[in-house]
Design a protein around this motif. Structure first.
Motif, PDB file in Angstrom:
ATOM      1  N   ILE A  61       4.037  -7.082  51.971  1.00 22.21           N
ATOM      2  CA  ILE A  61       4.665  -8.244  52.609  1.00 22.21           C
ATOM      3  C   ILE A  61       3.605  -9.334  52.715  1.00 22.21           C
ATOM      4  N   GLU A  62       3.829 -10.446  52.029  1.00 21.76           N
ATOM      5  CA  GLU A  62       2.886 -11.550  52.051  1.00 21.76           C
ATOM      6  C   GLU A  62       3.123 -12.453  53.247  1.00 21.76           C
ATOM      7  N   GLY A  63       2.073 -13.139  53.657  1.00 24.19           N
ATOM      8  CA  GLY A  63       2.210 -14.202  54.641  1.00 24.19           C
ATOM      9  C   GLY A  63       1.996 -13.811  56.085  1.00 24.19           C
ATOM     10  N   VAL A  64       1.806 -12.530  56.370  1.00 27.19           N
ATOM     11  CA  VAL A  64       1.548 -12.111  57.752  1.00 27.19           C
ATOM     12  C   VAL A  64       0.036 -12.136  57.933  1.00 27.19           C
ATOM     13  N   THR A  65      -0.452 -13.207  58.558  1.00 26.51           N
ATOM     14  CA  THR A  65      -1.884 -13.433  58.709  1.00 26.51           C
ATOM     15  C   THR A  65      -2.218 -13.750  60.162  1.00 26.51           C
ATOM     16  N   LEU A  66      -3.507 -13.701  60.468  1.00 24.35           N
ATOM     17  CA  LEU A  66      -3.941 -14.098  61.813  1.00 24.35           C
ATOM     18  C   LEU A  66      -3.561 -15.540  62.096  1.00 24.35           C
ATOM     19  N   ASP A  67      -3.680 -16.384  61.086  1.00 26.13           N
ATOM     20  CA  ASP A  67      -3.330 -17.790  61.260  1.00 26.13           C
ATOM     21  C   ASP A  67      -1.860 -17.943  61.653  1.00 26.13           C
ATOM     22  N   VAL A  68      -0.993 -17.245  60.959  1.00 26.19           N
ATOM     23  CA  VAL A  68       0.446 -17.324  61.253  1.00 26.19           C
ATOM     24  C   VAL A  68       0.731 -16.801  62.662  1.00 26.19           C
ATOM     25  N   LEU A  69       0.158 -15.661  63.011  1.00 28.79           N
ATOM     26  CA  LEU A  69       0.401 -15.090  64.335  1.00 28.79           C
ATOM     27  C   LEU A  69      -0.133 -16.007  65.439  1.00 28.79           C
ATOM     28  N   ALA A  70      -1.304 -16.596  65.231  1.00 32.90           N
ATOM     29  CA  ALA A  70      -1.862 -17.513  66.229  1.00 32.90           C
ATOM     30  C   ALA A  70      -1.001 -18.761  66.365  1.00 32.90           C
ATOM     31  N   ARG A  71      -0.497 -19.269  65.234  1.00 34.42           N
ATOM     32  CA  ARG A  71       0.381 -20.444  65.275  1.00 34.42           C
ATOM     33  C   ARG A  71       1.648 -20.140  66.069  1.00 34.42           C
ATOM     34  N   LEU A  72       2.216 -18.954  65.841  1.00 36.82           N
ATOM     35  CA  LEU A  72       3.424 -18.572  66.583  1.00 36.82           C
ATOM     36  C   LEU A  72       3.127 -18.415  68.068  1.00 36.82           C
ATOM     37  N   ALA A  73       1.973 -17.846  68.393  1.00 39.50           N
ATOM     38  CA  ALA A  73       1.612 -17.652  69.801  1.00 39.50           C
ATOM     39  C   ALA A  73       1.418 -18.988  70.516  1.00 39.50           C
ATOM     40  N   ALA A  74       1.019 -20.011  69.769  1.00 45.12           N
ATOM     41  CA  ALA A  74       0.755 -21.323  70.365  1.00 45.12           C
ATOM     42  C   ALA A  74       2.018 -22.151  70.575  1.00 45.12           C
ATOM     43  N   ARG A  75       3.125 -21.725  69.972  1.00 45.19           N
ATOM     44  CA  ARG A  75       4.379 -22.488  70.113  1.00 45.19           C
ATOM     45  C   ARG A  75       4.946 -22.333  71.509  1.00 45.19           C
ATOM     46  N   PRO A  76       5.540 -23.383  72.026  1.00 45.50           N
ATOM     47  CA  PRO A  76       6.188 -23.262  73.341  1.00 45.50           C
ATOM     48  C   PRO A  76       7.319 -22.241  73.311  1.00 45.50           C
ATOM     49  N   SER A  77       7.472 -21.497  74.380  1.00 43.55           N
ATOM     50  CA  SER A  77       8.520 -20.476  74.430  1.00 43.55           C
ATOM     51  C   SER A  77       9.915 -21.089  74.412  1.00 43.55           C
ATOM     52  N   THR A  78      10.035 -22.385  74.672  1.00 47.17           N
ATOM     53  CA  THR A  78      11.345 -23.033  74.642  1.00 47.17           C
ATOM     54  C   THR A  78      11.911 -23.109  73.236  1.00 47.17           C
ATOM     55  N   ASP A  79      11.063 -22.839  72.212  1.00 50.18           N
ATOM     56  CA  ASP A  79      11.536 -22.839  70.832  1.00 50.18           C
ATOM     57  C   ASP A  79      12.275 -21.557  70.478  1.00 50.18           C
ATOM     58  N   TRP A  80      12.344 -20.616  71.387  1.00 49.83           N
ATOM     59  CA  TRP A  80      12.851 -19.272  71.114  1.00 49.83           C
ATOM     60  C   TRP A  80      14.197 -19.042  71.765  1.00 49.83           C
ATOM     61  N   THR A  81      15.127 -18.487  70.996  1.00 47.68           N
ATOM     62  CA  THR A  81      16.406 -18.019  71.514  1.00 47.68           C
ATOM     63  C   THR A  81      16.496 -16.543  71.186  1.00 47.68           C
ATOM     64  N   PRO A  82      16.689 -15.675  72.190  1.00 48.92           N
ATOM     65  CA  PRO A  82      16.753 -14.242  71.910  1.00 48.92           C
ATOM     66  C   PRO A  82      17.879 -13.898  70.941  1.00 48.92           C
ATOM     67  N   PRO A  83      17.675 -12.872  70.122  1.00 45.55           N
ATOM     68  CA  PRO A  83      18.738 -12.474  69.189  1.00 45.55           C
ATOM     69  C   PRO A  83      19.927 -11.902  69.938  1.00 45.55           C
ATOM     70  N   ALA A  84      21.096 -12.081  69.348  1.00 52.65           N
ATOM     71  CA  ALA A  84      22.297 -11.466  69.927  1.00 52.65           C
ATOM     72  C   ALA A  84      22.196  -9.971  69.722  1.00 52.65           C
ATOM     73  N   ASP A  85      22.672  -9.211  70.661  1.00 57.56           N
ATOM     74  CA  ASP A  85      22.664  -7.748  70.534  1.00 57.56           C
ATOM     75  C   ASP A  85      23.751  -7.379  69.538  1.00 57.56           C
ATOM     76  N   ASP A  86      23.310  -6.836  68.395  1.00 56.69           N
ATOM     77  CA  ASP A  86      24.272  -6.478  67.354  1.00 56.69           C
ATOM     78  C   ASP A  86      24.752  -5.038  67.473  1.00 56.69           C
ATOM     79  N   GLY A  87      24.313  -4.350  68.549  1.00 57.19           N
ATOM     80  CA  GLY A  87      24.759  -2.989  68.766  1.00 57.19           C
ATOM     81  C   GLY A  87      23.945  -1.941  68.059  1.00 57.19           C
ATOM     82  N   ARG A  88      22.967  -2.371  67.246  1.00 58.49           N
ATOM     83  CA  ARG A  88      22.126  -1.403  66.549  1.00 58.49           C
ATOM     84  C   ARG A  88      20.986  -0.983  67.458  1.00 58.49           C
ATOM     85  N   ALA A  89      20.646   0.263  67.398  1.00 58.79           N
ATOM     86  CA  ALA A  89      19.552   0.785  68.221  1.00 58.79           C
ATOM     87  C   ALA A  89      18.207   0.611  67.546  1.00 58.79           C
ATOM     88  N   ALA A  90      18.182   0.193  66.303  1.00 60.53           N
ATOM     89  CA  ALA A  90      16.920   0.046  65.549  1.00 60.53           C
ATOM     90  C   ALA A  90      16.204  -1.142  65.977  1.00 60.53           C
TER      91      ALA A  90
END
Length: 90
Positions: A61-90
């Motif tokens: 899987i390409e593109g999973v880097t420290l830079d990407v993870l740090a960029r995501l961590a720096a984003r405001p939490s208001t940019d996030w909407t939790p996923p709908a529960d699709d009923g899967r336990a996975a």
């Protein structure tokens, strides 16, 4: 062999690259319950970032880097909407 991945805008997008939270959990020696909680909180603990990066590399899987993870961590939490529960336990 690497596969092209869509843009990763959230930690949940990173987790989704494995198909299920359980698959990522197995790859990094974590419980599925914890990884699902990370997905629902849109957060991956920084202490596990290197494990996730190594697991992505092993899966080709390409593109999973420290830079990407740090960029995501720096984003405001208001940019996030939790996923709908699709009923899967996975």
């Amino acid at each position: 062999m690497f596969r092209i991945v869509p843009p990763m805008k959230t930690f949940a997008d990173i987790i989704a690259l494995w198909g299920t939270a359980t698959a990522l959990a197995a790859d990094i020696g974590e419980t599925g319950l914890n990884v699902r909680a990370w997905r629902n909180r849109n957060s991956i603990p920084a202490s596990r970032w290197l494990d996730v990066i190594a697991a992505a590399k092993r899966r080709g899987i390409e593109g999973v880097t420290l830079d990407v993870l740090a960029r995501l961590a720096a984003r405001p939490s208001t940019d996030w909407t939790p996923p709908a529960d699709d009923g899967r336990a996975a």
